[in-house]
Design a protein around this motif. Structure first.
Motif, short mmCIF file in Angstrom:
data_model
loop_
_atom_site.label_atom_id
_atom_site.label_comp_id
_atom_site.label_asym_id
_atom_site.label_seq_id
_atom_site.Cartn_x
_atom_site.Cartn_y
_atom_site.Cartn_z
N GLY A 7 0.55 -1.44 -0.49
CA GLY A 7 0.38 0.01 0.03
C GLY A 7 1.00 1.47 -0.03
O GLY A 7 0.35 2.20 0.04
N SER A 8 1.98 0.89 -0.21
CA SER A 8 2.88 2.22 -0.14
C SER A 8 2.92 2.99 -1.33
O SER A 8 3.57 4.87 -1.67
CB SER A 8 4.40 2.12 -0.29
N GLY A 9 1.82 2.84 -2.25
CA GLY A 9 1.63 3.14 -3.70
C GLY A 9 3.19 3.28 -4.91
O GLY A 9 3.12 3.47 -5.85
N SER A 10 4.41 2.68 -4.15
CA SER A 10 5.21 2.81 -5.14
C SER A 10 5.07 1.28 -5.56
O SER A 10 3.94 0.36 -5.45
CB SER A 10 6.90 2.71 -3.98
N TRP A 73 -5.57 -11.54 0.80
CA TRP A 73 -4.48 -10.35 1.11
C TRP A 73 -5.96 -8.94 0.27
O TRP A 73 -5.65 -9.51 -0.93
CB TRP A 73 -3.32 -10.72 1.47
N SER A 74 -6.32 -7.97 1.24
CA SER A 74 -6.79 -7.68 0.88
C SER A 74 -6.32 -5.81 1.24
O SER A 74 -6.86 -4.40 0.44
CB SER A 74 -7.69 -7.19 0.31
N GLY A 75 -5.23 -5.56 2.06
CA GLY A 75 -4.80 -4.31 1.93
C GLY A 75 -4.11 -4.24 3.46
O GLY A 75 -4.47 -5.03 4.55
N LEU A 76 -3.50 -3.14 3.52
CA LEU A 76 -2.52 -2.92 4.92
C LEU A 76 -2.37 -1.43 4.93
O LEU A 76 -2.32 -0.34 4.46
CB LEU A 76 -0.74 -3.31 4.42
N GLU A 77 -2.55 -1.23 6.62
CA GLU A 77 -3.49 0.23 6.73
C GLU A 77 -1.77 0.68 8.09
O GLU A 77 -1.96 -0.27 8.95
CB GLU A 77 -4.82 0.36 7.18
N ILE A 78 -1.13 1.05 7.63
CA ILE A 78 -0.17 1.35 8.87
C ILE A 78 -0.72 2.31 9.89
O ILE A 78 -1.03 3.99 9.74
CB ILE A 78 0.98 2.18 8.89
N ARG A 79 -1.31 1.42 11.03
CA ARG A 79 -2.43 3.20 11.83
C ARG A 79 -1.06 3.97 12.72
O ARG A 79 -0.86 5.17 13.04
CB ARG A 79 -2.41 2.23 12.81
N ALA A 80 0.09 3.44 13.94
CA ALA A 80 0.89 4.78 14.01
C ALA A 80 2.34 3.59 13.96
O ALA A 80 2.61 2.69 13.98
CB ALA A 80 0.49 4.84 15.36
#
Length: 160
Positions: A7-10, A73-80
């Motif tokens: 999910g970094s966009g890179s 797998w459908s996504g990773l979200e970094i919260r903190a």
């Protein structure tokens, strides 16, 4: 170019692929993202070699391979992120990963601890479903100044 699953966009080749392939992660967050990507790509060897020494023996390659096969797998979200920078020795990354297993959408929420071991970032442990500090509410007395800043008593302002 294929986008990186983290999910970094890179692009994958410029993001997690080198780390999954054995290059050192520059930060704890980069290692966390590469571990997620390794599950997506079913590269369980990366997960195994990035465990801290004291937990490496508890890792089950068979279970990890089964999980990688069974999950979409459908996504990773970094919260903190706390610490874990290029000059740090420890760090934490709170994240949420989303996946589908047995036809059901699932969420994995974890606060992972990382540290440098022989110059490489490794996963130490994780706290499932971490909770933030409890919220506290200060009770305002009727004759105290109103917290809105009006200068009036609470009972004549927001407490009316």
């Amino acid at each position: 170019m294929e986008k990186c699953p983290c999910g970094s966009g890179s692009a994958l080749e410029a993001c997690c692929a080198p780390i999954v392939g054995g290059a050192p992660a520059p930060t704890a967050e980069a290692l966390m993202r590469s571990r997620y990507t390794a599950y997506v790509l079913k590269e369980v060897g990366h997960i195994e070699r990035t465990h801290a020494a004291e937990i490496r023996d508890t890792f089950s390659r068979e279970e990890a391979e089964e999980l990688a096969r069974a999950v979409e797998w459908s996504g990773l979200e970094i919260r903190a992120v706390s610490g874990g920078g290029t000059t740090d020795d420890t760090g934490t990354v709170e994240f949420i990963s989303r996946y589908k297993m047995n036809g059901q959408i699932q969420i994995h929420h974890e606060k992972s601890a990382f540290r440098r071991e022989d110059g490489q970032w490794v996963y130490v442990d994780g706290e499932m479903n971490p909770k933030g500090p409890p919220r506290t509410v200060a009770k305002v007395g009727r004759n105290e100044p109103c917290p809105c800043g009006s200068g009036k008593k609470y009972k004549k302002c927001c407490g009316a």
